[in-house]
Design a protein around this motif. Structure first.
Motif, PDB file in Angstrom:
ATOM      1  N   CYS A  36      23.701  33.690  -0.154  1.00 61.82           N
ATOM      2  CA  CYS A  36      22.855  32.658   0.443  1.00 61.82           C
ATOM      3  C   CYS A  36      22.094  31.911  -0.642  1.00 61.82           C
ATOM      4  CB  CYS A  36      21.906  33.246   1.487  1.00 61.82           C
ATOM      5  SG  CYS A  36      20.476  34.098   0.834  1.00 61.82           S
ATOM      6  N   LEU A  37      21.683  30.721  -0.313  1.00 64.59           N
ATOM      7  CA  LEU A  37      20.992  29.847  -1.254  1.00 64.59           C
ATOM      8  C   LEU A  37      19.555  29.662  -0.823  1.00 64.59           C
ATOM      9  CD1 LEU A  37      21.068  27.785  -3.643  1.00 64.59           C
ATOM     10  CD2 LEU A  37      21.679  26.049  -1.940  1.00 64.59           C
ATOM     11  N   LEU A  38      18.627  30.051  -1.687  1.00 62.73           N
ATOM     12  CA  LEU A  38      17.205  29.788  -1.495  1.00 62.73           C
ATOM     13  C   LEU A  38      16.777  28.783  -2.555  1.00 62.73           C
ATOM     14  CD1 LEU A  38      15.806  33.426  -1.040  1.00 62.73           C
ATOM     15  CD2 LEU A  38      16.682  31.890   0.715  1.00 62.73           C
ATOM     16  N   VAL A  43      14.195  24.998  -8.141  1.00 63.12           N
ATOM     17  CA  VAL A  43      15.233  25.841  -8.746  1.00 63.12           C
ATOM     18  C   VAL A  43      16.140  26.410  -7.656  1.00 63.12           C
ATOM     19  CG1 VAL A  43      15.695  27.894 -10.138  1.00 63.12           C
ATOM     20  CG2 VAL A  43      13.720  26.450 -10.660  1.00 63.12           C
ATOM     21  N   PRO A  44      17.416  26.001  -7.584  1.00 65.63           N
ATOM     22  CA  PRO A  44      18.339  26.613  -6.623  1.00 65.63           C
ATOM     23  C   PRO A  44      18.640  28.045  -7.043  1.00 65.63           C
ATOM     24  CG  PRO A  44      19.524  25.114  -8.074  1.00 65.63           C
ATOM     25  CD  PRO A  44      18.070  24.972  -8.410  1.00 65.63           C
ATOM     26  N   THR A  45      18.533  28.966  -6.096  1.00 61.66           N
ATOM     27  CA  THR A  45      18.692  30.385  -6.400  1.00 61.66           C
ATOM     28  C   THR A  45      19.667  31.004  -5.414  1.00 61.66           C
ATOM     29  OG1 THR A  45      16.425  30.504  -7.265  1.00 61.66           O
ATOM     30  CG2 THR A  45      17.497  32.586  -6.649  1.00 61.66           C
ATOM     31  N   VAL A  46      20.757  31.546  -5.927  1.00 61.21           N
ATOM     32  CA  VAL A  46      21.763  32.188  -5.092  1.00 61.21           C
ATOM     33  C   VAL A  46      21.513  33.694  -5.091  1.00 61.21           C
ATOM     34  CG1 VAL A  46      24.225  32.757  -4.917  1.00 61.21           C
ATOM     35  CG2 VAL A  46      23.504  30.406  -5.368  1.00 61.21           C
ATOM     36  N   ILE A  47      21.467  34.275  -3.897  1.00 63.67           N
ATOM     37  CA  ILE A  47      21.259  35.716  -3.719  1.00 63.67           C
ATOM     38  C   ILE A  47      22.582  36.334  -3.288  1.00 63.67           C
ATOM     39  CG2 ILE A  47      19.839  37.476  -2.618  1.00 63.67           C
ATOM     40  CD1 ILE A  47      18.138  35.473  -4.075  1.00 63.67           C
ATOM     41  N   ILE A  48      23.058  37.338  -4.009  1.00 63.70           N
ATOM     42  CA  ILE A  48      24.321  38.015  -3.681  1.00 63.70           C
ATOM     43  C   ILE A  48      23.999  39.414  -3.183  1.00 63.70           C
ATOM     44  CG2 ILE A  48      26.558  38.786  -4.549  1.00 63.70           C
ATOM     45  CD1 ILE A  48      26.389  36.604  -6.663  1.00 63.70           C
ATOM     46  N   SER A  49      24.424  39.703  -1.938  1.00 62.37           N
ATOM     47  CA  SER A  49      24.044  40.962  -1.279  1.00 62.37           C
ATOM     48  C   SER A  49      25.255  41.786  -0.849  1.00 62.37           C
ATOM     49  CB  SER A  49      23.169  40.665  -0.053  1.00 62.37           C
ATOM     50  OG  SER A  49      22.064  39.860  -0.396  1.00 62.37           O
ATOM     51  N   ASP A  50      26.401  41.517  -1.430  1.00 65.77           N
ATOM     52  CA  ASP A  50      27.615  42.282  -1.163  1.00 65.77           C
ATOM     53  C   ASP A  50      28.040  42.965  -2.463  1.00 65.77           C
ATOM     54  OD1 ASP A  50      30.286  42.657   0.578  1.00 65.77           O
ATOM     55  OD2 ASP A  50      30.857  42.084  -1.466  1.00 65.77           O
ATOM     56  N   ALA A  51      28.355  44.263  -2.388  1.00 66.38           N
ATOM     57  CA  ALA A  51      28.634  45.027  -3.604  1.00 66.38           C
ATOM     58  C   ALA A  51      29.834  44.474  -4.365  1.00 66.38           C
ATOM     59  CB  ALA A  51      28.850  46.495  -3.246  1.00 66.38           C
ATOM     60  N   LEU A 333      15.997  43.527  -7.621  1.00 66.02           N
ATOM     61  CA  LEU A 333      16.718  42.274  -7.819  1.00 66.02           C
ATOM     62  C   LEU A 333      17.253  42.155  -9.242  1.00 66.02           C
ATOM     63  CD1 LEU A 333      14.143  39.975  -5.997  1.00 66.02           C
ATOM     64  CD2 LEU A 333      16.325  40.763  -5.080  1.00 66.02           C
ATOM     65  N   GLY A 334      17.136  43.219 -10.030  1.00 67.11           N
ATOM     66  CA  GLY A 334      17.570  43.157 -11.413  1.00 67.11           C
ATOM     67  C   GLY A 334      16.821  42.068 -12.161  1.00 67.11           C
ATOM     68  N   LEU A 335      17.386  41.623 -13.272  1.00 63.70           N
ATOM     69  CA  LEU A 335      16.854  40.474 -14.003  1.00 63.70           C
ATOM     70  C   LEU A 335      17.695  39.253 -13.667  1.00 63.70           C
ATOM     71  CD1 LEU A 335      16.098  42.043 -17.492  1.00 63.70           C
ATOM     72  CD2 LEU A 335      14.444  41.361 -15.744  1.00 63.70           C
ATOM     73  N   PRO A 336      17.081  38.076 -13.565  1.00 58.14           N
ATOM     74  CA  PRO A 336      17.814  36.893 -13.105  1.00 58.14           C
ATOM     75  C   PRO A 336      18.935  36.484 -14.064  1.00 58.14           C
ATOM     76  CG  PRO A 336      15.434  36.526 -13.023  1.00 58.14           C
ATOM     77  CD  PRO A 336      15.659  37.786 -13.796  1.00 58.14           C
ATOM     78  N   HIS A 337      20.075  36.136 -13.489  1.00 59.43           N
ATOM     79  CA  HIS A 337      21.169  35.527 -14.233  1.00 59.43           C
ATOM     80  C   HIS A 337      21.117  34.015 -14.038  1.00 59.43           C
ATOM     81  CE1 HIS A 337      23.913  39.182 -14.930  1.00 59.43           C
ATOM     82  NE2 HIS A 337      22.755  39.648 -14.495  1.00 59.43           N
ATOM     83  N   LYS A 338      21.896  33.303 -14.841  1.00 58.24           N
ATOM     84  CA  LYS A 338      21.975  31.845 -14.710  1.00 58.24           C
ATOM     85  C   LYS A 338      23.417  31.401 -14.915  1.00 58.24           C
ATOM     86  CE  LYS A 338      20.664  29.039 -18.008  1.00 58.24           C
ATOM     87  NZ  LYS A 338      19.831  28.291 -18.967  1.00 58.24           N
ATOM     88  N   ALA A 339      23.855  30.482 -14.079  1.00 59.93           N
ATOM     89  CA  ALA A 339      25.197  29.926 -14.236  1.00 59.93           C
ATOM     90  C   ALA A 339      25.202  28.967 -15.422  1.00 59.93           C
ATOM     91  CB  ALA A 339      25.626  29.201 -12.961  1.00 59.93           C
ATOM     92  N   SER A 340      26.027  29.272 -16.418  1.00 61.36           N
ATOM     93  CA  SER A 340      26.107  28.416 -17.594  1.00 61.36           C
ATOM     94  C   SER A 340      27.049  27.234 -17.365  1.00 61.36           C
ATOM     95  CB  SER A 340      26.574  29.221 -18.809  1.00 61.36           C
ATOM     96  OG  SER A 340      27.818  29.838 -18.544  1.00 61.36           O
ATOM     97  N   VAL A 356      20.763  33.130 -10.353  1.00 59.58           N
ATOM     98  CA  VAL A 356      21.558  34.034  -9.514  1.00 59.58           C
ATOM     99  C   VAL A 356      20.923  35.419  -9.566  1.00 59.58           C
ATOM    100  CG1 VAL A 356      23.834  35.011  -9.070  1.00 59.58           C
ATOM    101  CG2 VAL A 356      23.643  32.698 -10.030  1.00 59.58           C
ATOM    102  N   LEU A 357      20.649  35.974  -8.391  1.00 54.60           N
ATOM    103  CA  LEU A 357      20.027  37.295  -8.293  1.00 54.60           C
ATOM    104  C   LEU A 357      20.966  38.267  -7.586  1.00 54.60           C
ATOM    105  CD1 LEU A 357      16.403  36.293  -7.194  1.00 54.60           C
ATOM    106  CD2 LEU A 357      17.168  36.953  -9.477  1.00 54.60           C
ATOM    107  N   GLY A 358      21.083  39.462  -8.154  1.00 49.49           N
ATOM    108  CA  GLY A 358      21.819  40.539  -7.493  1.00 49.49           C
ATOM    109  C   GLY A 358      20.880  41.308  -6.591  1.00 49.49           C
ATOM    110  N   ASN A 359      21.143  41.292  -5.298  1.00 47.12           N
ATOM    111  CA  ASN A 359      20.231  41.899  -4.323  1.00 47.12           C
ATOM    112  C   ASN A 359      20.534  43.395  -4.185  1.00 47.12           C
ATOM    113  OD1 ASN A 359      18.369  42.294  -2.336  1.00 47.12           O
ATOM    114  ND2 ASN A 359      19.383  41.028  -0.796  1.00 47.12           N
TER     115      ASN A 359
END
Length: 462
Positions: A36-38, A43-51, A333-340, A356-359
Motif C-alpha cells: 500500500c502507498l501512504l 514523501v510517497p511511502t510504500v509499505i510491504i506486508s507480505d513475507a 518497520l526496519g530501517l527505511p529503504h529507498k528506490a534508486s 519503502v518500509l518492510g512491515n
C-alpha cells in the motif's frame, strides 16, 4: 501505483501514524493490502506486508538504497555501513563486517575476553539486590550492561586505562543515549519541504552532537592505535581487528571510525530491549519460566554455566527467545529503504525516490503465517522429531534481523550477547512480578520497540 489513503493536504497520512506508529500502520495496511502507498507529507511511502514480496523487494538492487532523514544525514554523512547508499563503498564495508570483523572467530574472542565478564557481573548484581529485598529494573540494568559490553568489545579494557580513556567512554555513552532519545524523533521538515527554510534547533543540535561523537570515536581509535606493546596479530578487541586491516590497506581510518559508531548505536539498544522483553514475558508467565528452569537444571546442572554452544541442548529456552522476538518485534518497520530507480513489486510500480518500509510487525502477527499470532507460544519454535530446527525458524515470515541486501550484519554478535544474558540470568535467578500480577506488555515505539519501564522481584535459585 499501490492503493492507499488519500490523506490530508500537506500532511498526507502523518497525523494517522503519530501515535504507536507500527500499530497504526498495521491497521492501515489491513484496509489497503500487502502493498500500500501512504504519503508522509510530500514523501510517497510504500509499505510491504507480505513475507514473499518483502524478500523479493529487498533482494532487488533497485531497493537497496537508504531513505535517510536530515538529522541522521547530519550525524552520519551517509558514509557508514547502516546508512550509506548502495554502491561500492557500502559493499566494501559490508564484506569486511560480515567476513572479517564480525566473523565467528572474532566474536568468540570478544565473548571470552569481555562479554562473559560483563554478563556475569550483571547476574551477580541482580542476585545481590534480590537477597537485599530490592526490586531490580531490567530496562535500566541491561541498558548499562549492554552498553558496557559493546564498548569493551570494541575498545577493550586496558589494564592501565587512563582517566581520559574512561571520560571518553562515559561521554560516548551519553552521546549514544542522546541519539536514542532525540535523533529518532519525527522531524516534519523531512516530509514538508517548506519547513526546511525555518530555523531548526534539532538540526543544529545534531550538527553539534555529530562533532562531539566523531571526536570521541577518533580519540578512542587513536588511543588504541598508540597502545604500548600493541600486537595486531593477536587482537584483544574489535578496533584492533580494524587497525590490522588498516595496516594491510584493506580499509581506511574513516571506515574504522564509522564502523565503531555503527556497532555502538545498532548493538547497544536492540540487544538490550530483546533481553528486557524476554524477562518481562517470562515473569508474566511463571509456568513457562518454570519449564525453562527445569530444562536448565536437567541439561546444565548447578555446577556448570550455559555457553553459546548450548543452544541446541536447550531447545525450549531457545524457543522462548525466538518467540519473544516474534511476539514483540524490536524493529517493527526496519530501517527505511529507498528506490534508486523505477521498479515493480507485486504488479505495482515503485517510482524512483520512493521510501519503502518492510512491515515486519504485521508479518510477525499475520494469521496467514502464524496460528494465534497474538499469543505467546514458544512451542511453535520447537524442532519436530528428526528435524534439526523448527519450520517456524526457517519460515520466510520470521524476520527479526531483516532480509535482503541490508540484512543486519551484526546478527552473530547480537545473538551471542542476548543468548548469554538470558541463559545465565535464568540459570541463576528467578524473576517474578512485584505483586504476583502480570505487568503490562504495552510497547513504546522508538529506534527499537521497548517495554514500558518495569521492575521485578528476583530470587537466587542457588
Amino acid at each position: 501505483m499501490p492503493p492507499g489513503p488519500r490523506g490530508l493536504p500537506i500532511f498526507g497520512s502523518l497525523l494517522d501514524i503519530r501515535h504507536d506508529t507500527h500499530l497504526s500502520i498495521d491497521r492501515l495496511v489491513k484496509r489497503y493490502g500487502d502493498i500500500c502507498l501512504l504519503r508522509f507529507g510530500s514523501v510517497p511511502t510504500v509499505i510491504i506486508s507480505d513475507a514473499d514480496l518483502l524478500h523479493e523487494a529487498f533482494g532487488k538492487a533497485e531497493l537497496a538504497d537508504r531513505w535517510v532523514s536530515e538529522i541522521m544525514d547530519t550525524l552520519s554523512g551517509q558514509k557508514d555501513l547502516v546508512l550509506a547508499p548502495y554502491g561500492e563503498h557500502w559493499r566494501q564495508m559490508q564484506r569486511f563486517a560480515n567476513r572479517e570483523l564480525l566473523s565467528a572467530r572474532n566474536v568468540d574472542n570478544v565473548r571470552e575476553r569481555h562479554i562473559e565478564t560483563v554478563v556475569n557481573d550483571l547476574v551477580e548484581r541482580m542476585g545481590e539486590m534480590g537477597v537485599a529485598g530490592e526490586l531490580v529494573s531490567p530496562p535500566a540494568m541491561t541498558a548499562l550492561s549492554n552498553a558496557t559490553l559493546m564498548f569493551r568489545s570494541l575498545f577493550g579494557q586496558p589494564e592501565n586505562a587512563t582517566d581520559e580513556f574512561l571520560q571518553h567512554r562515559d561521554r560516548l555513552l551519553e552521546y549514544i543515549s542522546w541519539i536514542f532519545s532525540s535523533a529518532t524523533a519525527t522531524n516534519l521538515a523531512d516530509y514538508i519541504p517548506w519547513l526546511r527554510f525555518l530555523p531548526n534547533n534539532a538540526l543544529k543540535e545534531a550538527a553539534l552532537q555529530a562533532k562531539i561523537g566523531g571526536a570521541i570515536i577518533r580519540a578512542l581509535v587513536d588511543a588504541a592505535r598508540n597502545r604500548p606493546n600493541l600486537d595486531l596479530s593477536s587482537p584483544t578487541c574489535l578496533v584492533e581487528v580494524m587497525l590490522a586491516r588498516e595496516e594491510a590497506g584493506e580499509i581506511t581510518d574513516v571506515m574504522t571510525c564509522d564502523l565503531c559508531m555503527d556497532l555502538l548505536i545498532a548493538g547497544t539498544d536492540t540487544s538490550a530491549q530483546t533481553v528486557n522483553w524476554f524477562l518481562l514475558l517470562l515473569a508474566n508467565r511463571p509456568e513457562i519460566q518454570a519449564r525453562v528452569h527445569e530444562e536448565m537444571d536437567r541439561v546444565i546442572g548447578r555446577d556448570a554455566v550455559p555457553t553459546v554452544e548450548d543452544r541446541t541442548r536447550l531447545p525450549y529456552v531457545f524457543a522462548c527467545l525466538a518467540e519473544s522476538m516474534r511476539y514483540r518485534t524490536i524493529g517493527p518497520l526496519g530501517l527505511p529503504h529507498k528506490a534508486s530507480e523505477d521498479t515493480e513489486i507485486g504488479g505495482y510500480r515503485i517510482p524512483s525516490g520512493t521510501q519503502v518500509l518492510g512491515n515486519i510487525y504485521s508479518i510477525h502477527h499475520d494469521p496467514r503465517y502464524w496460528d494465534s499470532p497474538h499469543e505467546f507460544i514458544p512451542e511453535r519454535f520447537l524442532p519436530q522429531e528428526d528435524e534439526p530446527m523448527s519450520a517456524a525458524l526457517t519460515s520466510q515470515a520470521y524476520l527479526p534481523f531483516g532480509t535482503g541486501h541490508r540484512r543486519c550484519p551484526g546478527r552473530r554478535l547480537a545473538e551471542t550477547t542476548v543468548w548469554l544474558h538470558i541463559t545465565r540470568m535464568m540459570h541463576r535467578l528467578r524473576f517474578e512480578t512485584p505483586d504476583s500480577e502480570p505487568l503490562t506488555e504495552d510497547e513504546v515505539f522508538g529506534l527499537a520497540i521497548a517495554p514500558k519501564p518495569y521492575s521485578l522481584r528476583v530470587t537466587r535459585r542457588w
